[in-house]
Design a protein around this motif. Structure first.
Motif, PDB file in Angstrom:
ATOM      1  N   ASP A   1       7.362  31.378  14.340  1.00 42.09           N
ATOM      2  CA  ASP A   1       8.721  31.882  14.098  1.00 42.09           C
ATOM      3  C   ASP A   1       8.869  33.352  14.486  1.00 42.09           C
ATOM      4  O   ASP A   1       9.919  33.761  14.983  1.00 42.09           O
ATOM      5  CB  ASP A   1       9.124  31.689  12.636  1.00 42.09           C
ATOM      6  N   ASP A   2       7.819  34.161  14.292  1.00 39.51           N
ATOM      7  CA  ASP A   2       7.939  35.586  14.618  1.00 39.51           C
ATOM      8  C   ASP A   2       7.894  35.865  16.118  1.00 39.51           C
ATOM      9  O   ASP A   2       8.023  37.007  16.539  1.00 39.51           O
ATOM     10  CB  ASP A   2       6.883  36.411  13.874  1.00 39.51           C
TER      11      ASP A   2
ATOM     12  N   ARG B   1      10.008  34.082  18.133  1.00 41.37           N
ATOM     13  CA  ARG B   1      11.292  33.531  18.596  1.00 41.37           C
ATOM     14  C   ARG B   1      12.353  34.632  18.680  1.00 41.37           C
ATOM     15  O   ARG B   1      12.273  35.647  18.008  1.00 41.37           O
ATOM     16  CB  ARG B   1      11.768  32.439  17.643  1.00 41.37           C
ATOM     17  N   GLN B   2      13.374  34.384  19.497  1.00 42.27           N
ATOM     18  CA  GLN B   2      14.517  35.287  19.555  1.00 42.27           C
ATOM     19  C   GLN B   2      15.593  34.787  18.592  1.00 42.27           C
ATOM     20  O   GLN B   2      15.366  33.831  17.842  1.00 42.27           O
ATOM     21  CB  GLN B   2      15.015  35.471  21.011  1.00 42.27           C
ATOM     22  N   GLN B   3      16.759  35.421  18.588  1.00 43.72           N
ATOM     23  CA  GLN B   3      17.793  35.172  17.583  1.00 43.72           C
ATOM     24  C   GLN B   3      18.356  33.749  17.594  1.00 43.72           C
ATOM     25  O   GLN B   3      18.900  33.293  16.591  1.00 43.72           O
ATOM     26  CB  GLN B   3      18.933  36.192  17.719  1.00 43.72           C
ATOM     27  N   ASN B   4      18.215  33.023  18.691  1.00 44.64           N
ATOM     28  CA  ASN B   4      18.726  31.647  18.764  1.00 44.64           C
ATOM     29  C   ASN B   4      17.659  30.601  18.450  1.00 44.64           C
ATOM     30  O   ASN B   4      17.912  29.412  18.573  1.00 44.64           O
ATOM     31  CB  ASN B   4      19.324  31.378  20.149  1.00 44.64           C
ATOM     32  N   GLY B   5      16.466  31.064  18.100  1.00 45.23           N
ATOM     33  CA  GLY B   5      15.405  30.137  17.723  1.00 45.23           C
ATOM     34  C   GLY B   5      14.482  29.731  18.857  1.00 45.23           C
ATOM     35  O   GLY B   5      13.553  28.949  18.644  1.00 45.23           O
TER      36      GLY B   5
ATOM     37  N   HIS C   1      10.771  33.835  22.645  1.00 53.13           N
ATOM     38  CA  HIS C   1      11.279  35.036  23.309  1.00 53.13           C
ATOM     39  C   HIS C   1      10.789  35.097  24.759  1.00 53.13           C
ATOM     40  O   HIS C   1       9.634  34.784  25.056  1.00 53.13           O
ATOM     41  CB  HIS C   1      10.822  36.282  22.541  1.00 53.13           C
TER      42      HIS C   1
END
Length: 136
Positions: free
Chosen positions: A41-42, A44-48, A51
């Motif tokens: 999870d850490d 990922r970007q803001q949309n899940g 990144h």
């Protein structure tokens, strides 16, 4: 000096950023390399989605390992480009790079970035190409 799988693992373990991401070397040699990392999870970007910086890191590092398998251990990335094909989602990111052409001091490589789901099924999410140069 030839870059063996064992030496390549030591090189990867000496990279603090790779350790931070939990990157694993899963295949190496003969002008090819595969790196994998667990998608957390850490990362990922803001949309899940995973990144893009993580995808770029994986492409860069895997291309350099593939080039090193052809040129030896004293290499650096000369440059690379990446094309994002679809959002990256899944549980594992696998980057598979291979040398397309190698001279005495430079190697041209390609890389496919694939996400694996819980069943191990893969989805191509990005492609990259780059050059690796020997520092001699």
């Amino acid at each position: 000096m030839e870059l063996t799988f064992e030496l390549a693992e030591k090189v990867l373990a000496a990279q603090p950023f790779s350790v931070l991401l939990g990157t694993r070397l899963t295949a190496f040699g003969g002008g090819a390399a595969t790196l994998e990392l667990t998608i957390r999870d850490d990362l990922r970007q803001q949309n899940g989605f995973l990144h893009g910086g993580v995808l770029s890191y994986a492409a860069d590092n895997t291309i350099t390992f593939a080039g090193g398998s052809a040129l030896g251990p004293d290499v650096l990335t000369g440059g690379f480009t990446i094309s994002y094909l679809r959002p990256a989602q899944g549980v594992v990111l696998r980057a598979e790079a291979r040398v397309v052409h190698a001279g005495s001091r430079q190697a041209a490589c390609t890389c496919e970035l694939i996400t694996l789901d819980e069943n191990g099924d893969g989805t191509l999410c990005a492609i990259a190409q780059g050059t690796v140069v020997g520092r001699r």
